[in-house]
Design a protein around this motif. Structure first.
Motif, PDB file in Angstrom:
ATOM      1  N   GLY A 111     -34.431 -76.474 -26.401  1.00  0.00           N
ATOM      2  CA  GLY A 111     -34.720 -77.288 -27.110  1.00  0.00           C
ATOM      3  C   GLY A 111     -33.555 -77.524 -27.834  1.00  0.00           C
ATOM      4  O   GLY A 111     -33.974 -79.801 -28.541  1.00  0.00           O
ATOM      5  N   TRP A 112     -32.420 -77.702 -28.661  1.00  0.00           N
ATOM      6  CA  TRP A 112     -31.803 -78.085 -29.296  1.00  0.00           C
ATOM      7  C   TRP A 112     -31.098 -79.215 -28.382  1.00  0.00           C
ATOM      8  O   TRP A 112     -30.604 -80.066 -28.167  1.00  0.00           O
ATOM      9  CB  TRP A 112     -30.802 -77.238 -29.851  1.00  0.00           C
ATOM     10  N   ARG A 113     -30.571 -78.628 -26.977  1.00  0.00           N
ATOM     11  CA  ARG A 113     -30.188 -79.285 -25.454  1.00  0.00           C
ATOM     12  C   ARG A 113     -31.653 -81.145 -25.421  1.00  0.00           C
ATOM     13  O   ARG A 113     -30.536 -82.500 -24.994  1.00  0.00           O
ATOM     14  CB  ARG A 113     -29.407 -79.056 -24.343  1.00  0.00           C
ATOM     15  N   PHE A 114     -32.230 -80.962 -25.494  1.00  0.00           N
ATOM     16  CA  PHE A 114     -33.161 -82.075 -24.901  1.00  0.00           C
ATOM     17  C   PHE A 114     -33.107 -82.760 -26.062  1.00  0.00           C
ATOM     18  O   PHE A 114     -33.222 -83.796 -25.953  1.00  0.00           O
ATOM     19  CB  PHE A 114     -34.278 -81.437 -24.594  1.00  0.00           C
ATOM     20  N   HIS A 115     -33.364 -82.501 -26.977  1.00  0.00           N
ATOM     21  CA  HIS A 115     -33.061 -83.437 -28.472  1.00  0.00           C
ATOM     22  C   HIS A 115     -32.346 -83.816 -28.441  1.00  0.00           C
ATOM     23  O   HIS A 115     -32.596 -85.438 -29.132  1.00  0.00           O
ATOM     24  CB  HIS A 115     -33.618 -82.902 -30.073  1.00  0.00           C
ATOM     25  N   VAL A 122     -32.191 -82.089 -34.460  1.00  0.00           N
ATOM     26  CA  VAL A 122     -32.099 -80.500 -33.721  1.00  0.00           C
ATOM     27  C   VAL A 122     -31.732 -79.910 -34.850  1.00  0.00           C
ATOM     28  O   VAL A 122     -32.288 -78.316 -33.674  1.00  0.00           O
ATOM     29  CB  VAL A 122     -30.108 -80.994 -33.256  1.00  0.00           C
ATOM     30  N   LEU A 123     -31.713 -79.438 -35.991  1.00  0.00           N
ATOM     31  CA  LEU A 123     -32.645 -77.924 -36.661  1.00  0.00           C
ATOM     32  C   LEU A 123     -33.652 -77.395 -36.243  1.00  0.00           C
ATOM     33  O   LEU A 123     -34.200 -76.692 -35.846  1.00  0.00           O
ATOM     34  CB  LEU A 123     -32.001 -78.537 -38.004  1.00  0.00           C
ATOM     35  N   LEU A 124     -34.396 -78.250 -36.054  1.00  0.00           N
ATOM     36  CA  LEU A 124     -35.904 -77.941 -36.130  1.00  0.00           C
ATOM     37  C   LEU A 124     -36.346 -77.908 -34.927  1.00  0.00           C
ATOM     38  O   LEU A 124     -36.999 -77.102 -34.385  1.00  0.00           O
ATOM     39  CB  LEU A 124     -36.625 -78.892 -36.820  1.00  0.00           C
TER      40      LEU A 124
END
Length: 328
Positions: free
Chosen positions: A233-237, A248-250
């Protein structure tokens, strides 16, 4: 000194929370209003001068007192000063009462009270918000608040304390966050509006200051949660919005506990800031929601566990670093 100062400050804050109406926060607010009134002349460099005075002056004052106490008295009194500074900048109890009231209302099936508490907390209209979206917003705002009141302060305090700069990092971080939020919300302060140059300078500075802490907090959530999903999720956002620290945090939080998050923090700040009336807390649709289950009441307990496990990891890391330094 830094580990024990953090530990003592957290314990004191849990036992005796800082009152919402306290002299320190009132003084900082008055200082930022005075700086804006006297130095915000509408030019780009005026914005940076005003930001520097509003943020760096309190940070340098905290550092100066720390160095003076260390030189005149010694480290014990300097430690007391560090604890005092952390007490007013660090801690869950500065926002957790909102989370607790909303959670208790939802557990009692009192959705009206939950919406009212959320509206008072974030100053948004929640009249037509369904239950699942109330839970979603509570998760988002609570995670962001935990980062800004705890993990971000921990990072900057510890990083600058390692350089001998004492509590300067904690004051720098919290002041930068405050002026970015306060100047964005205050479209008009007195008779003169806050200039766009000043708001832009505060937003840019906050983005730079929070860039690394936000990613370290996201990493800690991934470590104590579902690691692979959080990193995905972090990488995609990050590929879509590389400078959106909150997003990134969420996105990492959503993957860590398998919940669908979206809304204001998963929109690019550069696009959102151009919207008329944008105040930094605007509510958006779910077009950029993360994968995962619809938010449920059980996810609130998952968030609490995620945050506290991350705190333990950070404290253990600081304890190990402190021990290594003492033995070395």
């Amino acid at each position: 000194m830094s580990f024990f100062a953090i530990l003592f400050a957290l314990l004191i804050e849990q036992a005796r929370p800082l009152a919402r109406s306290n002299a320190v926060h009132a003084g900082l607010r008055a200082w930022t209003v005075s700086v804006r009134r006297n130095f915000d002349a509408g030019q780009s460099y005026h914005g940076w001068v005003a930001w520097g005075l509003a943020v760096l002056a309190p940070a340098l004052l905290a550092l100066g007192v720390h160095l003076l106490l260390t030189w005149l008295v010694g480290w014990p009194l300097a430690l007391v000063w560090n604890v005092a500074v952390l007490y007013v900048t660090l801690g869950f109890r500065q926002f957790s009462h909102h989370f607790t009231r909303i959670r208790d209302a939802l557990e009692g099936a009192d959705e009206f009270t939950a919406r009212e508490e959320l509206a008072q907390w974030q100053q948004v209209d929640t009249t037509e918000v369904p239950r699942s979206q109330v839970v979603r917003h509570v998760i988002e705002y609570s995670v962001l608040a935990a980062h800004r009141h705890v993990f971000g302060v921990l990072f900057w305090y510890s990083a600058l304390a390692a350089l001998g700069l004492g509590p300067m990092g904690a004051v720098l971080y919290r002041s930068a966050e405050f002026v970015s939020r306060y100047w964005s919300r205050q479209g008009f302060m007195g008779a003169q509006p806050v200039s766009e140059r000043l708001q832009s300078a505060a937003r840019q500075a906050w983005m730079w200051i929070d860039w690394l802490p936000a990613r370290l907090t996201a990493l800690s959530f991934a470590v104590v949660g579902s690691f692979e999903e959080a990193i995905d999720g972090w990488r995609f956002h990050a590929q879509r919005f590389p400078n959106d620290n909150d997003g990134v945090l969420l996105a990492a939080t959503a993957g860590a506990i398998n919940v669908r998050l979206g809304g204001e923090a998963l929109k690019a700040r550069e696009d959102a800031s151009l919207m008329p009336g944008f105040d930094g807390e605007a509510d958006f649709d779910d077009s950029d929601s993360t994968p995962g289950r619809l938010p449920e009441l059980s996810h609130l307990r998952s968030v609490v566990g995620l945050v506290w496990r991350s705190v333990v990891v950070w404290l253990l890391l600081l304890a190990l670093l402190t021990l290594a330094r003492l033995l070395g």
